[in-house]
Design a protein around this motif. Sequence first.
Motif, PDB file in Angstrom:
ATOM      1  N   ARG A   1      -1.266 -13.904  16.799  1.00 18.33           N
ATOM      2  CA  ARG A   1      -0.486 -14.997  17.392  1.00 18.33           C
ATOM      3  C   ARG A   1      -1.405 -16.177  17.715  1.00 18.33           C
ATOM      4  O   ARG A   1      -2.601 -16.122  17.460  1.00 18.33           O
ATOM      5  CB  ARG A   1       0.234 -14.527  18.656  1.00 18.33           C
ATOM      6  N   GLY A   2      -0.831 -17.237  18.276  1.00 13.18           N
ATOM      7  CA  GLY A   2      -1.623 -18.395  18.695  1.00 13.18           C
ATOM      8  C   GLY A   2      -2.384 -19.063  17.571  1.00 13.18           C
ATOM      9  O   GLY A   2      -3.552 -19.440  17.722  1.00 13.18           O
ATOM     10  N   TYR A   3      -1.724 -19.252  16.422  1.00 15.01           N
ATOM     11  CA  TYR A   3      -2.413 -19.822  15.264  1.00 15.01           C
ATOM     12  C   TYR A   3      -2.782 -21.285  15.512  1.00 15.01           C
ATOM     13  O   TYR A   3      -1.956 -22.096  15.926  1.00 15.01           O
ATOM     14  CB  TYR A   3      -1.518 -19.721  14.029  1.00 15.01           C
TER      15      TYR A   3
ATOM     16  N   GLU B   1      -7.471 -20.356  13.113  1.00 15.15           N
ATOM     17  CA  GLU B   1      -7.910 -19.399  14.130  1.00 15.15           C
ATOM     18  C   GLU B   1      -6.696 -18.731  14.752  1.00 15.15           C
ATOM     19  O   GLU B   1      -5.699 -19.388  15.034  1.00 15.15           O
ATOM     20  CB  GLU B   1      -8.733 -20.110  15.208  1.00 15.15           C
ATOM     21  N   ALA B   2      -6.785 -17.415  14.964  1.00 17.38           N
ATOM     22  CA  ALA B   2      -5.693 -16.664  15.576  1.00 17.38           C
ATOM     23  C   ALA B   2      -6.228 -15.928  16.802  1.00 17.38           C
ATOM     24  O   ALA B   2      -7.438 -15.882  17.042  1.00 17.38           O
ATOM     25  CB  ALA B   2      -5.082 -15.682  14.588  1.00 17.38           C
TER      26      ALA B   2
ATOM     27  N   ILE C   1      -3.951  -8.912  23.043  1.00 13.10           N
ATOM     28  CA  ILE C   1      -4.730  -8.848  24.280  1.00 13.10           C
ATOM     29  C   ILE C   1      -5.935  -9.748  24.086  1.00 13.10           C
ATOM     30  O   ILE C   1      -6.711  -9.571  23.149  1.00 13.10           O
ATOM     31  CB  ILE C   1      -5.184  -7.402  24.584  1.00 13.10           C
ATOM     32  N   ASP C   2      -6.080 -10.729  24.935  1.00 13.50           N
ATOM     33  CA  ASP C   2      -7.095 -11.763  24.751  1.00 13.50           C
ATOM     34  C   ASP C   2      -8.491 -11.240  25.075  1.00 13.50           C
ATOM     35  O   ASP C   2      -9.107 -11.607  26.069  1.00 13.50           O
ATOM     36  CB  ASP C   2      -6.768 -12.980  25.616  1.00 13.50           C
ATOM     37  N   ILE C   3      -8.985 -10.349  24.201  1.00 15.91           N
ATOM     38  CA  ILE C   3     -10.341  -9.823  24.345  1.00 15.91           C
ATOM     39  C   ILE C   3     -10.986  -9.804  22.970  1.00 15.91           C
ATOM     40  O   ILE C   3     -10.309  -9.741  21.941  1.00 15.91           O
ATOM     41  CB  ILE C   3     -10.343  -8.391  24.946  1.00 15.91           C
ATOM     42  N   GLY C   4     -12.310  -9.884  22.946  1.00 15.50           N
ATOM     43  CA  GLY C   4     -13.018  -9.809  21.690  1.00 15.50           C
ATOM     44  C   GLY C   4     -12.953 -11.115  20.913  1.00 15.50           C
ATOM     45  O   GLY C   4     -12.414 -12.123  21.376  1.00 15.50           O
ATOM     46  N   PRO C   5     -13.510 -11.114  19.683  1.00 18.64           N
ATOM     47  CA  PRO C   5     -13.543 -12.331  18.869  1.00 18.64           C
ATOM     48  C   PRO C   5     -12.155 -12.716  18.376  1.00 18.64           C
ATOM     49  O   PRO C   5     -11.271 -11.877  18.234  1.00 18.64           O
ATOM     50  CB  PRO C   5     -14.452 -11.933  17.701  1.00 18.64           C
ATOM     51  N   LYS C   6     -11.965 -14.002  18.100  1.00 12.05           N
ATOM     52  CA  LYS C   6     -10.703 -14.478  17.556  1.00 12.05           C
ATOM     53  C   LYS C   6     -10.760 -14.388  16.028  1.00 12.05           C
ATOM     54  O   LYS C   6     -11.681 -14.924  15.403  1.00 12.05           O
ATOM     55  CB  LYS C   6     -10.452 -15.930  17.989  1.00 12.05           C
ATOM     56  N   PRO C   7      -9.803 -13.704  15.396  1.00 11.24           N
ATOM     57  CA  PRO C   7      -9.799 -13.601  13.932  1.00 11.24           C
ATOM     58  C   PRO C   7      -9.741 -14.982  13.279  1.00 11.24           C
ATOM     59  O   PRO C   7      -9.028 -15.872  13.745  1.00 11.24           O
ATOM     60  CB  PRO C   7      -8.521 -12.800  13.640  1.00 11.24           C
ATOM     61  N   LEU C   8     -10.504 -15.152  12.212  1.00 10.69           N
ATOM     62  CA  LEU C   8     -10.530 -16.405  11.458  1.00 10.69           C
ATOM     63  C   LEU C   8      -9.868 -16.181  10.107  1.00 10.69           C
ATOM     64  O   LEU C   8     -10.262 -15.295   9.350  1.00 10.69           O
ATOM     65  CB  LEU C   8     -11.964 -16.882  11.261  1.00 10.69           C
TER      66      LEU C   8
END
Length: 334
Positions: free
Chosen positions: A275-277, A309-310, A314-321
């Motif tokens: 989410r959050g693209y 960027e996505a 759960i807002d933890i760890g790196p953001k998938p690219l």
Amino acid sequence: MKTVLNLFTIIFLIALAGCEPGAEGKKPLTGKRNLITVNFQEGQTLQYKFSSSRDIEVDWGQIKSGSKSKPGKHKVDKSSESMDMVVAYTPVKIDPHGPTTINATCNSVSVKRTSPGRQGTGRDAVETLRGASFTFTVEPTGRIEDYSQLEKLIKETGERAFRPKDTDGRVKEPDMIADFIATQWFLWDSISSIKKPSKGVYAGQSWNSKLSVPTPMVTRKARDVIYTLDEIRQTEKGQLAVIRSSYSPADSAPENWPKPYSGRFQMSGRFGFLRGYRLLDLQGQGEELFNIDTGQTERYNQQYQAKVEASLPIDIGPKPLITIKQNLIMELLK
């Protein structure tokens, strides 16, 4: 006297060289203005093949290793999807000085998709467009005046992208409706976006517009476009306007662009999980060949690479690219 003549000859040759179109290897920024209009002939059906394809990479970042002494692995998922479609455009009512009514029929539509994981349970909703028709009106400037039937068709196709109702709520399968929109909603955009079409366009002239960015996820992104009339080629088929284009990220997408889905729903697959693209960057270029004598696009090719960027639920760890390499082609069939 001889010295004076030689000096006059040198000055004349310098001035003549400065007037040549290719002086110093540069193309002139002024010159003959070319009137570019979209035309149809009575009884003539034009068939175009549209192709949209993209390669997608999802970089999940470093995956932690079970051992503290070993570095984590860099996990990247790769997938691709493509749509091929043939649409026939038949003029119903021609007005050389006003809007012409066109009937468009989707003669064929097919979608191919490769993925490392399960991404859908049935055929792509866009494939249900096979045999569908819609009517619209277009001005000689290439500006489409009536989108109503096309917009209705897009919404109907959007409804077909959902699974039959079950206990899981509304779930949308992957589809390439955004690609259908990118090919049909923006027909003749390079021509219709010319600011003062009645004055014509000269070689070297540029103008701006905005195009959609079809993606595998549900998101509304746009790209800013700079069109440039690069040259006029003389061919056996007529004068070809070579229109170059370059792309960059747009701040937002216009509200009047079509929205195939409505209400609350969940998308299946990994693009429903993320989410959050956020569009980080987009760069690319294209070329269109428009026949000035016939008033018809013969071919265009648009290519760009987008970085998105996505975020995880759960807002933890790196953001998938996410890296998307996109190719859009329109070609007039014989």
